[in-house]
Motif scaffolding. Sequence first.
Motif, short mmCIF file in Angstrom:
data_model
loop_
_atom_site.label_atom_id
_atom_site.label_comp_id
_atom_site.label_asym_id
_atom_site.label_seq_id
_atom_site.Cartn_x
_atom_site.Cartn_y
_atom_site.Cartn_z
N LEU A 1 6.33 6.31 -6.62
CA LEU A 1 5.07 6.76 -7.21
C LEU A 1 5.33 7.60 -8.45
O LEU A 1 4.67 7.45 -9.48
CB LEU A 1 4.27 7.55 -6.18
CG LEU A 1 2.92 8.09 -6.66
CD1 LEU A 1 1.99 6.93 -7.03
CD2 LEU A 1 2.26 8.96 -5.59
N ARG A 2 6.33 8.47 -8.39
CA ARG A 2 6.66 9.32 -9.54
C ARG A 2 7.11 8.46 -10.73
O ARG A 2 6.72 8.70 -11.87
CB ARG A 2 7.74 10.32 -9.16
CG ARG A 2 7.25 11.40 -8.21
CD ARG A 2 8.36 12.37 -7.83
NE ARG A 2 7.86 13.44 -6.97
CZ ARG A 2 8.62 14.42 -6.48
NH1 ARG A 2 9.92 14.44 -6.75
NH2 ARG A 2 8.09 15.35 -5.71
N LEU B 1 -0.40 -1.66 3.42
CA LEU B 1 1.02 -1.61 3.04
C LEU B 1 1.30 -2.52 1.84
O LEU B 1 2.12 -2.18 0.99
CB LEU B 1 1.89 -2.02 4.23
CG LEU B 1 1.95 -1.01 5.38
CD1 LEU B 1 2.72 -1.59 6.56
CD2 LEU B 1 2.61 0.30 4.92
N VAL B 2 0.59 -3.64 1.77
CA VAL B 2 0.75 -4.54 0.63
C VAL B 2 0.33 -3.84 -0.66
O VAL B 2 0.93 -4.04 -1.72
CB VAL B 2 -0.06 -5.83 0.84
CG1 VAL B 2 -0.14 -6.65 -0.45
CG2 VAL B 2 0.56 -6.66 1.95
N SER B 3 -0.70 -2.97 -0.58
CA SER B 3 -1.16 -2.27 -1.79
C SER B 3 -0.11 -1.29 -2.32
O SER B 3 -0.18 -0.86 -3.48
CB SER B 3 -2.47 -1.53 -1.51
OG SER B 3 -2.26 -0.45 -0.63
N ASP C 1 2.86 -2.77 -5.34
CA ASP C 1 2.80 -2.74 -6.79
C ASP C 1 3.48 -1.50 -7.36
O ASP C 1 3.91 -1.49 -8.52
CB ASP C 1 1.33 -2.77 -7.26
CG ASP C 1 0.72 -4.15 -7.10
OD1 ASP C 1 1.48 -5.13 -7.12
OD2 ASP C 1 -0.51 -4.23 -6.97
N VAL C 2 3.59 -0.45 -6.56
CA VAL C 2 4.32 0.76 -6.96
C VAL C 2 5.79 0.66 -6.59
O VAL C 2 6.68 1.06 -7.35
CB VAL C 2 3.68 2.01 -6.32
CG1 VAL C 2 4.59 3.22 -6.45
CG2 VAL C 2 2.33 2.31 -6.96
N LEU C 3 6.06 0.08 -5.43
CA LEU C 3 7.44 0.00 -4.94
C LEU C 3 8.27 -1.03 -5.69
O LEU C 3 9.46 -0.78 -5.98
CB LEU C 3 7.44 -0.34 -3.45
CG LEU C 3 7.15 0.79 -2.48
CD1 LEU C 3 6.87 0.24 -1.09
CD2 LEU C 3 8.34 1.75 -2.43
N MET C 4 7.70 -2.19 -6.01
CA MET C 4 8.51 -3.28 -6.57
C MET C 4 9.19 -2.92 -7.89
O MET C 4 10.39 -3.17 -8.05
CB MET C 4 7.66 -4.55 -6.70
CG MET C 4 7.39 -5.22 -5.36
SD MET C 4 6.75 -6.92 -5.46
CE MET C 4 5.20 -6.67 -6.29
N HIS D 1 -3.61 0.37 -13.92
CA HIS D 1 -2.62 1.32 -13.39
C HIS D 1 -3.30 2.39 -12.53
O HIS D 1 -2.75 2.80 -11.50
CB HIS D 1 -1.86 1.98 -14.54
CG HIS D 1 -0.96 1.04 -15.29
ND1 HIS D 1 -0.13 0.14 -14.66
CD2 HIS D 1 -0.75 0.87 -16.64
CE1 HIS D 1 0.55 -0.55 -15.58
NE2 HIS D 1 0.18 -0.13 -16.78
N ILE D 2 -4.48 2.81 -12.92
CA ILE D 2 -5.22 3.81 -12.13
C ILE D 2 -5.57 3.23 -10.76
O ILE D 2 -5.41 3.90 -9.74
CB ILE D 2 -6.49 4.26 -12.89
CG1 ILE D 2 -6.10 5.13 -14.10
CG2 ILE D 2 -7.44 5.01 -11.98
CD1 ILE D 2 -7.25 5.47 -15.02
N ARG D 3 -6.06 1.98 -10.74
CA ARG D 3 -6.39 1.36 -9.46
C ARG D 3 -5.16 1.25 -8.57
O ARG D 3 -5.22 1.50 -7.36
CB ARG D 3 -6.98 -0.04 -9.69
CG ARG D 3 -8.36 -0.05 -10.30
CD ARG D 3 -9.00 -1.43 -10.19
NE ARG D 3 -8.24 -2.46 -10.87
CZ ARG D 3 -8.40 -2.80 -12.14
NH1 ARG D 3 -9.30 -2.17 -12.89
NH2 ARG D 3 -7.67 -3.76 -12.69
N THR D 4 -4.04 0.88 -9.19
CA THR D 4 -2.79 0.72 -8.42
C THR D 4 -2.35 2.04 -7.81
O THR D 4 -2.01 2.12 -6.63
CB THR D 4 -1.68 0.17 -9.34
OG1 THR D 4 -2.07 -1.11 -9.83
CG2 THR D 4 -0.36 0.06 -8.59
#
Length: 809
Positions: free
Chosen positions: A130-131, A209-211, A214-217, A184-187
């Motif tokens: 996230l950071r 968890l799928v949501s 987009d941050v983890l990948m 990016h805000i939605r993500t």
Amino acid sequence: MATTTRQPKWQQPDKPADHSLPPIKIFNSLTRTKTSFYPINPEQVTWYACGPTVYDDAHLGHARNYVSTDIIRRILRDYFKFKVRYVQNVTDVDDKIILRGRQKYLIDEFNHGKLGELSQDLTGTRTLALRAYLRKNLPKIPEDTTPSAIIDGLLAKEYEAVLKGQPLVNGTVAGDKEAKIKMHIRTVLAASRVMHDIEVKVEPSLEDLVSLEDVLMPFLDEKLKNTIDASDHSIFTRLTVEYEKRYTEDMRALNVLDPDEITRVTEYGPQIVEFVEKIEQNKFAYTIRDKNSSNQSVYFDIKAFEAANNSYARLEPWNRNDAELLAEGEGALSKDATGKRSAADFALWKASKAGEPSWTSPWGDGRPGWHIECSAMASKKLGKQFDIHSGGIDLAFPHHDNELAQSEAYWNNEHDHQHQWVNYFLHMGHLSIAGSKMSKSLKNFTTIREALDRGTWTPRGLRIVFLLGGWREGIEITDAMVKEGSAWEDRVNNFFIKAKDVSEENQKGRKDDQDLLSSFDKAKSDTFAALCNSFDTPTAMKRISELISDFNIAYNSTEKPPPTPSMTLSIARWATSIVNTFGLNGTATPDDPTIGWSGIDVPEDAKPILTSLSRKRDSLRRKARSKEIAKEDLVPVAYPERSMTESQKTNEAPFKQVLENFNHSLHSLEASQALAKDVLQLTDRLRDTDLWDKDVYLEDRDDGEPALIRPVTKELRAARQEKEKRAHEKERAKQKKEQAKKEEAAKPDKGEQNHMTMFQTEEYSAWDADGIPTKDKDGEELTKSRRKKLVKDWERQKKAHEAFLAKGK
């Protein structure tokens, strides 16, 4: 600083001798004007189209491109009768696919606990991810911000202007950059909510968890991309094979014709290498050694190309120095290229880096540049020159401009410095939402599957909207646009339903309406002119609609006979051929003898029962209305026995039940003075409820003709809803009026109050002989104006009381 480039004169192809060609003009992106269309070989139009990059599901923006392309292809093939050889590529290796393939592989490894400490410390990994995402994409937010703070409105506060639709830079218009910020805000919001729920011990769903992915990948890819064994091409091909299959299914669902031939980048490795070698031999390319290996990249030399009396950026010369477009064209994975002779020079072959798939070549391990694939595949399939090249308008620069340059460089020789590789370039307009193009990178899209599954769109409805908007112009989805498309479809649908019931046997020597005949002739000639005018489908659609309006005026006229059956059928057959040409009727061709399109007829397997029911109902209704009905007329409807398959029996079953229920109701009717009324109620129920609920409507006609058996259309359904709404409002108004009467009747008569005592209250302390106050409660004399008002009230009440007393007498 803009650079003025040499623009070679576009060479109009020769008009083929001894061939009668339609006077087609096409808006050609190479000339930015409409130019006469002369195919190289009048026996066959050759066409290459840029196909999908298969790393995700196709969305409505893709539908806009490929459906519009399909419409033009059908017009050339089915209306103008050209043979068309249509070749389309599938991009199954490029920067986006490599990135997405790696990310999908890594997130799968992460979810299965195979990434060591990263998989074990889930909370820590998610926090770091996230950071990193905030640091890269939303720099206004401190990267150590907690998920709770993000959920509590920090994003909305810091990016308030963008969320309200304002641009990042004052004086500009909000567009793709602002749409990316919103994405990016939605993500971040979605990921933060899940992380917060996990923190407070709320079990997240699989969807939640799928949501987070987009941050983890991107975080996992940045840390681990160099550790991937890129020689394992299955990491990438399992992604592309799946999404090519889904893309094909989506296109078929939209009634887009399959390409005649499909080319895939991964199947043309040797041909692409040969293509690059030839450009290098022609001295329009140079190599750069990779700083971390012995591999080399090959770049196109724009300066050398132009020095040889060629031109670069012929399609969009105004964009040739747009750094953002140039960087996008080179791809996110090759921004660190050093040693290029010019910032605009683009890669023909890229030295593969760690984590990227590679193929052997004279320059070492590498992979094709994005633009070279189409040049090599189109040239190998269609030769040194072909008629049409097409794609979305976003591909014009740099993709198609680079294609043109490298292809002209490949075919260049001492006798042909300015070889014209493509004669006509067609670019389809965007589909937009709130001013931004629909795209995967912006995540502002609805997939084709979602749109069709939810019923938001039908294949026909979507195609109609594209036909009404034209192929070159951008289209923005609005309520007005949807309504216009729906109205056009309903108008044509209802016309076809009327025409289906016409029989030429009813001609009876009548003559055609000359006004309608003139309108028909004009519609045909105007449609031909419109389609010759760069496939102007909006005008063609308008002419069809106007012709049907003229037909309806004649059909509903009380001053002259309705259109003759032969005229009705002629118009219907012509309209059918056009909608079939436009791909609005499944696989039907323009010469299909069936009138209309699918959806205007009742289920085939139910027709025998429906015909029997309708004819019996007509007979009963006619006798009941004339008061000639008798008990012996209530003979049950005979079930039409016939040989049927199990599938046909299944389809017929609901209607067989309706027939049995109707017969049972007939049998239960008693002979009485109310028999006619009971029969009419039963026939109305059959029409308005029993068959309506099965999407079949019996349209009664007052001229003694049998009722029309037709499907329930959107227009019919809307008309009934409106009728029911008006009836409901009328009933409510009636009830309200009756309630008001009751309330008024319950009120005491105003005249019952005696005027002599009406002011005997604590508000006053003295009165005159008539009971009118003279002093207020404090003993003060009333003002003249106040006393004057009280006198008027007293006089009105005096009249009312006297009238009350008179009624009492």
